[in-house]
Scaffold this motif. Structure first.
Motif, PDB file in Angstrom:
ATOM      1  N   GLU A   1     -25.026  -0.018 -11.132  1.00  0.00           N
ATOM      2  CA  GLU A   1     -24.478   1.323 -10.953  1.00  0.00           C
ATOM      3  C   GLU A   1     -23.054   1.422 -11.491  1.00  0.00           C
ATOM      4  O   GLU A   1     -22.716   2.346 -12.223  1.00  0.00           O
TER       5      GLU A   1
ATOM      6  N   ARG B   1     -26.937   4.372 -14.066  1.00  0.00           N
ATOM      7  CA  ARG B   1     -26.601   5.247 -12.944  1.00  0.00           C
ATOM      8  C   ARG B   1     -27.102   6.651 -13.240  1.00  0.00           C
ATOM      9  O   ARG B   1     -27.564   6.943 -14.347  1.00  0.00           O
ATOM     10  N   GLU B   2     -27.002   7.524 -12.244  1.00  0.00           N
ATOM     11  CA  GLU B   2     -27.412   8.914 -12.398  1.00  0.00           C
ATOM     12  C   GLU B   2     -26.649   9.546 -13.565  1.00  0.00           C
ATOM     13  O   GLU B   2     -25.435   9.439 -13.665  1.00  0.00           O
TER      14      GLU B   2
ATOM     15  N   GLU C   1     -29.313   7.350 -16.887  1.00  0.00           N
ATOM     16  CA  GLU C   1     -30.457   6.472 -16.650  1.00  0.00           C
ATOM     17  C   GLU C   1     -31.529   6.561 -17.738  1.00  0.00           C
ATOM     18  O   GLU C   1     -32.235   5.587 -18.009  1.00  0.00           O
TER      19      GLU C   1
ATOM     20  N   THR D   1     -27.352  -2.253  -7.431  1.00  0.00           N
ATOM     21  CA  THR D   1     -26.546  -1.072  -7.192  1.00  0.00           C
ATOM     22  C   THR D   1     -25.233  -1.503  -6.543  1.00  0.00           C
ATOM     23  O   THR D   1     -24.988  -2.702  -6.382  1.00  0.00           O
TER      24      THR D   1
ATOM     25  N   ASP E   1     -31.167   6.339  -5.325  1.00  0.00           N
ATOM     26  CA  ASP E   1     -30.587   5.772  -6.528  1.00  0.00           C
ATOM     27  C   ASP E   1     -31.640   5.893  -7.628  1.00  0.00           C
ATOM     28  O   ASP E   1     -32.847   5.803  -7.350  1.00  0.00           O
ATOM     29  N   PRO E   2     -31.236   6.113  -8.895  1.00  0.00           N
ATOM     30  CA  PRO E   2     -32.232   6.307  -9.959  1.00  0.00           C
ATOM     31  C   PRO E   2     -32.970   5.046 -10.377  1.00  0.00           C
ATOM     32  O   PRO E   2     -33.790   5.086 -11.300  1.00  0.00           O
TER      33      PRO E   2
ATOM     34  N   ARG F   1     -36.746   4.840 -11.342  1.00  0.00           N
ATOM     35  CA  ARG F   1     -37.269   5.262 -12.646  1.00  0.00           C
ATOM     36  C   ARG F   1     -37.460   4.063 -13.568  1.00  0.00           C
ATOM     37  O   ARG F   1     -38.442   3.998 -14.324  1.00  0.00           O
TER      38      ARG F   1
END
Length: 235
Positions: free
Chosen positions: A32, A55-56, A59, A80, A89-90, A93
């Motif tokens: 992250e 991170r968002e 990603e 993270t 948290d992404p 994905r």
């Protein structure tokens, strides 16, 4: 192999031997915040590997790069800033993409604020619902709690110190007189827990300057008179 590595929330003593071994061995770590992860590695005496920010917001691009590395046979560890990647948290994905590409995945267990708060709460643990961070808009926040109004499951979520009072107030309005627990700074030096009803806790938080990371736990809808939710926890 994609390693999903849980890292300490605050107390470095919570990192596992297995997590240290994995972070020491992999050539690539996706994280992250590269600065925070590098600080963790430095404290453990682990030489800096290739680090990729995941991170968002980035990603999709970072995920494609990581998937390419994994497909080429490179081991990657995903972590993270604290706890499990993929929980609010992404990271999920990347896990999904790796699974779809038939890439090996394994989880290296460790701390999780939701689980720690649930156990610490003293509320029923046989069935519980985790809903992450509540939405900010008042109407969406009310739906967040109203959707759980008839659920007997213990509710667990995360919240910002700037919004916890408003969130507890919305919970009280939607769920009524229920027991709740608010956990602050879990595993850190200033860890503490406050207990009470939703109304009591909302009032307590409204006139206080609050800092740190917060996890809240709210009891589920109580069953018919004479039968408590705790009965579900009995063997």
């Amino acid at each position: 192999m994609l390693y999903i590595v849980a890292t300490p929330l605050g107390n470095l003593g919570d990192i596992s031997r297995r997590a240290i071994d994995v972070l020491s061995a992999v050539p690539v770590i996706a994280c992250e915040d590269t600065r925070r992860t590098w600080a963790l590695l430095s404290s453990l005496g682990i030489p800096r590997p290739q680090m990729i920010s995941y991170r968002e917001g980035v990603e999709e691009r970072a995920g494609a790069r990581l998937l390419g590395l994994l497909s080429d046979g490179t081991d990657v560890a995903l972590c993270t800033d604290g706890g499990y990647p993929g929980i609010s948290d992404p990271g999920f994905r990347l896990v999904r993409s790796a699974a779809d590409a038939d890439i090996g995945i394994t989880v290296v267990p460790g701390p999780c604020a939701a689980e720690i708060a649930l156990v610490m709460s003293g509320l029923p643990t046989s069935s519980w619902t985790f809903k992450g961070f509540p939405p900010r808009k008042p109407s969406a926040l009310r739906r967040y709690f109203s959707d759980e109004a008839d659920s007997p499951h213990t509710l667990v979520g995360y919240e910002s110190p700037f919004r916890i009072a408003a969130t507890l107030k919305a919970a009280a309005e939607c769920l009524g007189e229920r027991r709740a627990v608010v956990c602050f700074e879990l595993t850190k030096i200033h860890e503490h827990v406050e207990r009470g009803t939703l109304e009591e806790l909302s009032a307590r938080m409204s006139d206080r300057k609050i800092k740190g990371e917060i996890t809240f736990v709210i009891e589920g809808k109580r069953r018919a008179k004479g039968k408590s939710n705790e009965e579900n926890d009995e063997d």
